[in-house]
Design a protein around this motif. Structure first.
Motif, short mmCIF file in Angstrom:
data_model
loop_
_atom_site.label_atom_id
_atom_site.label_comp_id
_atom_site.label_asym_id
_atom_site.label_seq_id
_atom_site.Cartn_x
_atom_site.Cartn_y
_atom_site.Cartn_z
N GLY A 190 37.36 31.09 35.27
CA GLY A 190 37.09 31.74 33.99
C GLY A 190 38.29 32.50 33.48
N VAL A 191 38.98 33.21 34.38
CA VAL A 191 40.20 33.94 34.00
C VAL A 191 41.25 32.97 33.46
N LEU A 192 41.43 31.86 34.16
CA LEU A 192 42.47 30.90 33.77
C LEU A 192 42.15 30.26 32.42
N ASP A 193 40.89 29.94 32.18
CA ASP A 193 40.53 29.38 30.88
C ASP A 193 40.82 30.36 29.76
N ALA A 194 40.52 31.63 29.99
CA ALA A 194 40.81 32.64 28.97
C ALA A 194 42.31 32.76 28.74
N LEU A 195 43.09 32.76 29.80
CA LEU A 195 44.55 32.84 29.65
C LEU A 195 45.07 31.69 28.80
N MET A 196 44.60 30.47 29.10
CA MET A 196 45.07 29.31 28.35
C MET A 196 44.65 29.38 26.89
N GLU A 197 43.43 29.85 26.63
CA GLU A 197 42.98 29.95 25.24
C GLU A 197 43.81 30.96 24.46
N GLY B 192 49.05 29.91 44.68
CA GLY B 192 47.63 29.90 44.99
C GLY B 192 47.36 29.63 46.45
N VAL B 193 46.25 30.13 46.94
CA VAL B 193 45.83 29.88 48.31
C VAL B 193 44.37 29.47 48.30
N SER B 194 44.03 28.46 49.10
CA SER B 194 42.66 28.02 49.28
C SER B 194 42.04 27.65 47.93
N ALA B 195 40.91 28.28 47.55
CA ALA B 195 40.30 27.96 46.26
C ALA B 195 41.27 28.26 45.11
N GLY B 196 42.15 29.23 45.31
CA GLY B 196 43.15 29.53 44.29
C GLY B 196 44.14 28.40 44.11
N ALA B 197 44.44 27.67 45.20
CA ALA B 197 45.33 26.52 45.10
C ALA B 197 44.68 25.42 44.26
N LEU B 198 43.39 25.18 44.49
CA LEU B 198 42.67 24.18 43.70
C LEU B 198 42.59 24.60 42.23
N SER B 199 42.35 25.88 42.00
CA SER B 199 42.24 26.37 40.62
C SER B 199 43.54 26.19 39.85
N GLY B 200 44.66 26.28 40.57
CA GLY B 200 45.95 26.16 39.90
C GLY B 200 46.21 24.80 39.30
N LEU B 201 45.56 23.76 39.80
CA LEU B 201 45.78 22.40 39.28
C LEU B 201 45.49 22.31 37.78
N ALA C 69 48.17 22.03 34.60
CA ALA C 69 48.03 20.82 33.79
C ALA C 69 47.60 21.13 32.37
N GLY C 70 47.27 22.39 32.07
CA GLY C 70 46.89 22.77 30.72
C GLY C 70 45.51 22.31 30.30
N GLU C 71 44.60 22.12 31.26
CA GLU C 71 43.27 21.59 30.98
C GLU C 71 42.24 22.73 30.94
N ILE C 72 41.93 23.20 29.75
CA ILE C 72 40.97 24.29 29.60
C ILE C 72 39.56 23.78 29.91
N GLY C 73 38.89 24.45 30.84
CA GLY C 73 37.52 24.09 31.20
C GLY C 73 37.39 23.03 32.26
N TRP C 74 38.47 22.37 32.62
CA TRP C 74 38.41 21.23 33.54
C TRP C 74 37.92 21.64 34.94
N GLY C 75 38.53 22.65 35.51
CA GLY C 75 38.15 23.07 36.85
C GLY C 75 36.71 23.57 36.92
N PRO D 79 58.53 19.75 35.71
CA PRO D 79 59.30 20.71 36.51
C PRO D 79 59.52 22.06 35.83
N SER D 80 59.16 22.19 34.55
CA SER D 80 59.36 23.47 33.87
C SER D 80 58.38 24.54 34.35
N ARG D 81 57.30 24.11 35.03
CA ARG D 81 56.34 25.06 35.57
C ARG D 81 56.23 24.87 37.08
N ARG D 82 56.29 25.96 37.80
CA ARG D 82 56.24 25.92 39.26
C ARG D 82 54.81 26.16 39.75
N LEU D 83 54.43 25.47 40.80
CA LEU D 83 53.16 25.67 41.47
C LEU D 83 53.39 25.60 42.96
#
Length: 287
Positions: free
Chosen positions: A45-52, A62-71, A75-81, A130-134
């Protein structure tokens, strides 16, 4: 609050989750994503708000669930995760007996990466820009230390699987002949990479309330299950106390304006919490 349809066991508001693409404007700074299993829905939810709001940080750790959330975020996909988790969280192939059969753990990574990514595709080209690091962390069982894997320099999906492979109930993930498990076994908030990222602004997303602290030690089964990996056992035994020290330091840094820290006011309300604090975040980034 999160509610599920009685018979389908799918979040009742699934149709209201946005389907948008974030803009390409980069925001200098490092976003730090704590793990937490299904509590990671707060992070989504936080990430979707940031992107919007057009805040697409140039670095993400990211770590664990945070690593998955970072995908989805990179990728710039609002709501996808959120759509994946809230649609499939009761699917046994994603979390349950099917996952154990296919992946020897509680999360069905092969089902996610091989099947669900086809049903709900995302912009992999943008993810790998490559302009964004993960960077995602996993714990090396031989050394007991957290190691970071950065996209462009690793098999990212394999690294994410290692990062989110929960101990005790998941078989270690082998990377270059080395066994790895959840990055949170050694470092529950991936702040060390963030501090070395070169970014001046750090934004930390917690998945537990600010007052939450962990009890010292590890389950007794740790020594028996991982007796071949004494350094890993020591990390498990020390991780909770290290977590408590880390969150104390993060709160002090946030109070001093050195970082921006967001944590749940209530479970599952990440989008609301971030939207309410967006002006404070912008002020921090501009200071």
């Amino acid at each position: 609050m999160i509610r599920f349809r009685k018979h389908e066991k799918i979040y009742s508001g699934i149709d209201q989750i946005p389907r948008k693409t974030a803009d390409n404007t980069l925001t200098p700074g490092c976003l730090v994503l704590e793990g937490g299993g299904w509590k990671g829905l707060y992070t989504l939810g936080v990430l979707d708000a940031l992107m919007e709001y057009g805040l697409n940080f140039s670095s993400v750790a990211g770590v664990s669930a945070g690593a998955l959330s970072g995908l989805g975020y990179v990728a710039g996909e609002i709501g996808w995760g959120a759509r994946i988790d809230l649609t499939y969280r009761h699917d046994r192939n994603y979390c349950g007996i099917g996952a154990f059969r296919r992946d020897h753990g509680i999360t069905g990574f092969s089902y996610l990466f091989d099947d669900l990514f086809k049903v709900m595709p995302f912009d992999e080209g943008r993810l790998m820009d490559p302009s964004r690091r993960l960077a995602v962390s996993a714990t090396n069982l031989l050394t007991g230390q957290a190691e970071y894997f950065e996209k462009g320099n690793c098999d990212l999906y394999r690294a994410i699987q290692a990062s989110a492979s929960v101990p005790y109930v998941t078989q270690p993930v082998m990377i270059n002949g080395i066994p790895y498990l959840d990055g949170g076994c050694a470092e529950k908030i991936p702040i060390s990479w963030a501090k070395c990222s070169g970014e001046e602004k750090l934004v930390v997303v917690r998945t537990r309330e600010l007052s939450f602290r962990r009890k010292p030690g590890a389950p007794r089964i740790a020594e028996r299950m991982y007796r071949r990996y004494p350094a890993f056992v020591r990390s498990l035994q020390n991780a909770n106390e290290e977590f408590n020290r880390t969150v104390d330091a993060l709160e002090q840094d946030a109070a001093a304006g050195k970082i921006f820290l967001i944590a749940p006011s209530e479970p599952g309300l990440g989008y609301r919490d971030m939207s309410r604090q967006i002006e404070d975040l912008i002020a921090y980034l501009q200071a």
